[in-house]
Design a protein around this motif. Structure first.
Motif, PDB file in Angstrom:
ATOM      1  N   ASN A 197      -3.535  -4.609  14.553  1.00  0.00           N
ATOM      2  CA  ASN A 197      -3.512  -3.296  15.178  1.00  0.00           C
ATOM      3  C   ASN A 197      -4.308  -2.335  14.296  1.00  0.00           C
ATOM      4  OD1 ASN A 197      -1.568  -3.142  17.611  1.00  0.00           O
ATOM      5  ND2 ASN A 197      -0.355  -4.286  16.114  1.00  0.00           N
ATOM      6  N   LEU A 198      -4.414  -1.101  14.731  1.00  0.00           N
ATOM      7  CA  LEU A 198      -5.025  -0.093  13.872  1.00  0.00           C
ATOM      8  C   LEU A 198      -4.193   0.092  12.605  1.00  0.00           C
ATOM      9  CD1 LEU A 198      -5.978   2.765  16.384  1.00  0.00           C
ATOM     10  CD2 LEU A 198      -7.456   0.977  15.481  1.00  0.00           C
ATOM     11  N   ALA A 199      -4.867   0.387  11.514  1.00  0.00           N
ATOM     12  CA  ALA A 199      -4.199   0.746  10.268  1.00  0.00           C
ATOM     13  C   ALA A 199      -4.798   2.068   9.790  1.00  0.00           C
ATOM     14  CB  ALA A 199      -4.378  -0.342   9.217  1.00  0.00           C
ATOM     15  N   PHE A 200      -3.969   2.856   9.104  1.00  0.00           N
ATOM     16  CA  PHE A 200      -4.390   4.183   8.678  1.00  0.00           C
ATOM     17  C   PHE A 200      -4.163   4.344   7.176  1.00  0.00           C
ATOM     18  CE2 PHE A 200      -2.790   4.322  13.028  1.00  0.00           C
ATOM     19  CZ  PHE A 200      -3.886   4.848  13.703  1.00  0.00           C
ATOM     20  N   ALA A 201      -4.983   5.179   6.562  1.00  0.00           N
ATOM     21  CA  ALA A 201      -4.847   5.417   5.130  1.00  0.00           C
ATOM     22  C   ALA A 201      -5.281   6.839   4.800  1.00  0.00           C
ATOM     23  CB  ALA A 201      -5.685   4.422   4.336  1.00  0.00           C
ATOM     24  N   TYR A 217      -2.809  10.931  -4.439  1.00  0.00           N
ATOM     25  CA  TYR A 217      -1.921  10.403  -3.411  1.00  0.00           C
ATOM     26  C   TYR A 217      -2.688   9.407  -2.561  1.00  0.00           C
ATOM     27  CZ  TYR A 217       0.650  14.644  -4.659  1.00  0.00           C
ATOM     28  OH  TYR A 217       1.295  15.644  -5.336  1.00  0.00           O
ATOM     29  N   LEU A 218      -2.148   8.214  -2.444  1.00  0.00           N
ATOM     30  CA  LEU A 218      -2.756   7.188  -1.611  1.00  0.00           C
ATOM     31  C   LEU A 218      -1.667   6.616  -0.714  1.00  0.00           C
ATOM     32  CD1 LEU A 218      -3.739   6.740  -4.863  1.00  0.00           C
ATOM     33  CD2 LEU A 218      -5.470   5.425  -3.686  1.00  0.00           C
ATOM     34  N   ALA A 219      -1.955   6.507   0.549  1.00  0.00           N
ATOM     35  CA  ALA A 219      -0.971   5.967   1.480  1.00  0.00           C
ATOM     36  C   ALA A 219      -1.661   5.100   2.521  1.00  0.00           C
ATOM     37  CB  ALA A 219      -0.193   7.096   2.160  1.00  0.00           C
ATOM     38  N   ILE A 220      -0.998   4.005   2.879  1.00  0.00           N
ATOM     39  CA  ILE A 220      -1.518   3.059   3.868  1.00  0.00           C
ATOM     40  C   ILE A 220      -0.391   2.739   4.843  1.00  0.00           C
ATOM     41  CG2 ILE A 220      -2.534   0.766   4.237  1.00  0.00           C
ATOM     42  CD1 ILE A 220      -3.408   0.945   1.227  1.00  0.00           C
ATOM     43  N   SER A 221      -0.696   2.754   6.126  1.00  0.00           N
ATOM     44  CA  SER A 221       0.322   2.501   7.142  1.00  0.00           C
ATOM     45  C   SER A 221      -0.269   1.650   8.259  1.00  0.00           C
ATOM     46  CB  SER A 221       0.823   3.838   7.708  1.00  0.00           C
ATOM     47  OG  SER A 221       1.826   3.646   8.679  1.00  0.00           O
ATOM     48  N   ASP A 222       0.434   0.578   8.621  1.00  0.00           N
ATOM     49  CA  ASP A 222      -0.033  -0.236   9.743  1.00  0.00           C
ATOM     50  C   ASP A 222       1.058  -0.347  10.801  1.00  0.00           C
ATOM     51  OD1 ASP A 222       1.604  -2.740   9.513  1.00  0.00           O
ATOM     52  OD2 ASP A 222       0.538  -3.024   7.625  1.00  0.00           O
ATOM     53  N   CYS A 223       0.726  -0.964  11.921  1.00  0.00           N
ATOM     54  CA  CYS A 223       1.630  -1.029  13.068  1.00  0.00           C
ATOM     55  C   CYS A 223       2.015  -2.472  13.386  1.00  0.00           C
ATOM     56  CB  CYS A 223       0.977  -0.399  14.297  1.00  0.00           C
ATOM     57  SG  CYS A 223       0.191   1.182  14.011  1.00  0.00           S
ATOM     58  N   GLY A 224       2.058  -3.324  12.361  1.00  0.00           N
ATOM     59  CA  GLY A 224       2.345  -4.737  12.576  1.00  0.00           C
ATOM     60  C   GLY A 224       3.825  -5.034  12.697  1.00  0.00           C
ATOM     61  N   ASN A 225       4.186  -6.293  12.433  1.00  0.00           N
ATOM     62  CA  ASN A 225       5.564  -6.751  12.604  1.00  0.00           C
ATOM     63  C   ASN A 225       6.400  -6.654  11.336  1.00  0.00           C
ATOM     64  OD1 ASN A 225       5.437  -7.566  15.400  1.00  0.00           O
ATOM     65  ND2 ASN A 225       4.090  -9.218  14.718  1.00  0.00           N
ATOM     66  N   GLY A 226       5.803  -6.208  10.232  1.00  0.00           N
ATOM     67  CA  GLY A 226       6.576  -6.034   9.005  1.00  0.00           C
ATOM     68  C   GLY A 226       6.498  -7.226   8.080  1.00  0.00           C
ATOM     69  N   LEU A 227       6.997  -7.023   6.863  1.00  0.00           N
ATOM     70  CA  LEU A 227       6.864  -8.031   5.805  1.00  0.00           C
ATOM     71  C   LEU A 227       7.734  -9.253   6.042  1.00  0.00           C
ATOM     72  CD1 LEU A 227       6.763  -5.614   2.740  1.00  0.00           C
ATOM     73  CD2 LEU A 227       4.877  -7.003   3.638  1.00  0.00           C
ATOM     74  N   TYR A 228       8.952  -9.067   6.535  1.00  0.00           N
ATOM     75  CA  TYR A 228       9.827 -10.225   6.718  1.00  0.00           C
ATOM     76  C   TYR A 228       9.227 -11.206   7.716  1.00  0.00           C
ATOM     77  CZ  TYR A 228      13.924 -13.113   7.461  1.00  0.00           C
ATOM     78  OH  TYR A 228      14.764 -14.192   7.543  1.00  0.00           O
ATOM     79  N   VAL A 351       4.110  -1.983   7.909  1.00  0.00           N
ATOM     80  CA  VAL A 351       4.295  -1.806   6.464  1.00  0.00           C
ATOM     81  C   VAL A 351       3.650  -0.484   6.071  1.00  0.00           C
ATOM     82  CG1 VAL A 351       3.868  -2.775   4.177  1.00  0.00           C
ATOM     83  CG2 VAL A 351       4.192  -4.303   6.138  1.00  0.00           C
ATOM     84  N   HIS A 352       4.336   0.241   5.184  1.00  0.00           N
ATOM     85  CA  HIS A 352       3.899   1.595   4.841  1.00  0.00           C
ATOM     86  C   HIS A 352       4.013   1.762   3.334  1.00  0.00           C
ATOM     87  CE1 HIS A 352       4.602   1.707   9.124  1.00  0.00           C
ATOM     88  NE2 HIS A 352       5.838   1.305   8.854  1.00  0.00           N
ATOM     89  N   ILE A 353       2.873   1.930   2.694  1.00  0.00           N
ATOM     90  CA  ILE A 353       2.808   1.984   1.240  1.00  0.00           C
ATOM     91  C   ILE A 353       2.413   3.385   0.796  1.00  0.00           C
ATOM     92  CG2 ILE A 353       1.695   1.038  -0.832  1.00  0.00           C
ATOM     93  CD1 ILE A 353       1.116  -1.498   0.828  1.00  0.00           C
ATOM     94  N   GLU A 354       3.166   3.943  -0.141  1.00  0.00           N
ATOM     95  CA  GLU A 354       2.871   5.255  -0.701  1.00  0.00           C
ATOM     96  C   GLU A 354       2.665   5.119  -2.204  1.00  0.00           C
ATOM     97  OE1 GLU A 354       6.165   7.758   0.121  1.00  0.00           O
ATOM     98  OE2 GLU A 354       6.118   7.416   2.285  1.00  0.00           O
ATOM     99  N   ILE A 355       1.609   5.730  -2.696  1.00  0.00           N
ATOM    100  CA  ILE A 355       1.282   5.688  -4.119  1.00  0.00           C
ATOM    101  C   ILE A 355       1.085   7.113  -4.606  1.00  0.00           C
ATOM    102  CG2 ILE A 355      -0.378   4.892  -5.846  1.00  0.00           C
ATOM    103  CD1 ILE A 355      -1.046   2.572  -3.887  1.00  0.00           C
ATOM    104  N   GLU A 356       1.813   7.472  -5.636  1.00  0.00           N
ATOM    105  CA  GLU A 356       1.767   8.812  -6.205  1.00  0.00           C
ATOM    106  C   GLU A 356       1.590   8.645  -7.713  1.00  0.00           C
ATOM    107  OE1 GLU A 356       4.809  12.631  -6.226  1.00  0.00           O
ATOM    108  OE2 GLU A 356       4.980  11.094  -4.668  1.00  0.00           O
ATOM    109  N   VAL A 357       0.462   9.072  -8.260  1.00  0.00           N
ATOM    110  CA  VAL A 357       0.166   8.749  -9.653  1.00  0.00           C
ATOM    111  C   VAL A 357      -0.510   9.934 -10.350  1.00  0.00           C
ATOM    112  CG1 VAL A 357      -2.021   7.672  -8.977  1.00  0.00           C
ATOM    113  CG2 VAL A 357      -1.014   7.074 -11.154  1.00  0.00           C
ATOM    114  N   PRO A 358      -0.140  10.205 -11.620  1.00  0.00           N
ATOM    115  CA  PRO A 358      -0.801  11.278 -12.369  1.00  0.00           C
ATOM    116  C   PRO A 358      -2.312  11.028 -12.463  1.00  0.00           C
ATOM    117  CG  PRO A 358       1.159  10.502 -13.524  1.00  0.00           C
ATOM    118  CD  PRO A 358       0.919   9.540 -12.397  1.00  0.00           C
ATOM    119  N   ILE A 359      -3.073  12.104 -12.418  1.00  0.00           N
ATOM    120  CA  ILE A 359      -4.516  11.976 -12.494  1.00  0.00           C
ATOM    121  C   ILE A 359      -5.069  13.009 -13.464  1.00  0.00           C
ATOM    122  CG2 ILE A 359      -4.934  13.540 -10.553  1.00  0.00           C
ATOM    123  CD1 ILE A 359      -7.307  11.755  -9.760  1.00  0.00           C
TER     124      ILE A 359
END
Length: 363
Positions: A197-201, A217-228, A351-359
């Motif tokens: 499906n489409l994925a967004f970041a 800030y980096l974030a990735i989100s997809d519309c699949g069936n999930g990790l399990y 699956v939805h991944i969020e990354i927050e890191v000092p820069i």
């Protein structure tokens, strides 16, 4: 620029039209943070579908003053899922708040919605805005399921200045950002590949803000069936074996806890390989004081430097600890904001991944 009296007239016309429709407004909070999204927005959506009232669903930004970069890909994902469900895009109400509108415009929020027909937006509220209000390289991205790896990488290079600054902060030495770019490309490419499906970041930073805690800030989100679902297919085909439990145990996990184990397994799966993957991203980010949050279906695991190292050293013990924490959270024995694992009453596919890191931090 849209004049104040014109905006009032637009709002008046819209209110009259809304009275003729039976609407259900799904509101984001004033500060639309990741926590607000999972613990406010998703439960509202859950209640809407559970009640099945026949009302028309509307996503409403009327109360929003600030929207976290980490939330933006999830907004796209919701729009995409709802459009597939209803067969037509739902309405997104964005009020006349110039600062918010300028921000959304500059990160390509409106252009992605338009290009992929994710929401219906009243165009009379958008236009005549200040531009270039964000740090150069702050963008949102959409990736299609048939995109080649190099095409994904080429897209992400629009944010190479942020990626380079972040890579330098992570390693402590001047970097061209190529390794981090490859890591992010791999994550985005896999999001498309596995979800079909489409994925967004999004890649953004607050370097232009007055906030003294500078972050990327980096974030990735997809519309699949999930990790399990994805890992179960691998384990059934004997393509890999789980780390925290046996294959049979993993395949028979109850729905309450299966996503906790799946999130941990998805990280540890790549530990033994030198190829780019989420394990390496989490390791690098948390080593510099950053935070990674991984959400699948209805469960989110929060990873810090301390917790990540413990998961590596004691994966079986820590998987059980997280499972116990999840039970405590559901019994309200732990304040949800401070829990290393969270479970929402609403589910979000994929699956939805969020990354927050000092820069920009000197090491």
């Amino acid at each position: 620029m849209l004049l104040p009296d014109a905006s009032i007239d637009v709002a008046s016309q819209k209110a009259q039209g809304d009275q003729m429709r039976e609407l259900c407004h799904i509101y984001l909070g004033e500060d639309a943070t990741s926590f607000d999204f999972y613990n406010n927005v998703l439960p509202q959506l859950h209640n809407f579908f559970r009640q099945n009232s026949g009302r028309e669903l509307v996503l409403d930004f009327s109360e929003v003053s600030f929207i976290s970069p980490l939330v933006v890909p999830n907004i796209f994902t919701i729009g995409y899922i709802l459009k597939k469900h209803f067969g037509t895009p739902v309405e997104l109400i964005v009020p006349w708040k110039p600062k918010l509108l300028s921000y959304l415009n500059d990160i390509s929020f409106f252009s992605i919605i338009s290009d992929y027909d994710l929401f219906v937006i009243d165009d009379r509220y958008v236009g005549g805005l200040n531009t270039n209000t964000v740090y150069p390289g702050c963008f949102c991205y959409c990736f299609e399921p048939d995109m080649a790896y190099e095409d994904v990488r080429y897209k992400l290079k629009k944010s190479i200045n942020i990626i380079t600054d972040l890579a330098t902060s992570i390693t402590g030495v001047k970097s061209d950002g190529s390794d981090l770019l490859n890591n992010l490309t791999e994550l985005c490419y896999n999001a498309c590949l596995h979800s079909d499906n489409l994925a967004f970041a999004t890649i953004q930073t607050n370097l232009t803000d007055n906030n003294r805690h500078k972050k990327a800030y980096l974030a990735i989100s997809d519309c699949g069936n999930g990790l399990y679902h994805s890992l179960s297919k691998k384990y059934r085909a004997n393509e890999a074996s789980p780390v925290t439990v046996s294959t049979d145990e993993f395949l028979s996990l109850s729905e309450d806890v299966r996503n906790v184990y799946a999130i941990l397994e998805s990280i540890l799966f790549r530990q033994q390989y030198e190829v780019f993957g989420i394990f390496h991203v989490v390791g690098n980010v948390t080593a510099t004081g950053g935070v990674v949050r991984i959400h699948s279906n209805d469960t989110q695991v929060i990873l810090t430097q301390n917790s990540f190292q413990r998961y590596i050293d004691h994966p079986v013990k820590l998987a059980k600890t997280l499972k116990d924490k999840l039970v405590q959270v559901q019994r309200e024995d732990i304040e949800l904001r401070f829990s290393p694992v969270r479970k929402s009453s609403g589910k979000l596919k994929g699956v939805h991944i969020e990354i927050e890191v000092p820069i920009g931090v000197k090491r």
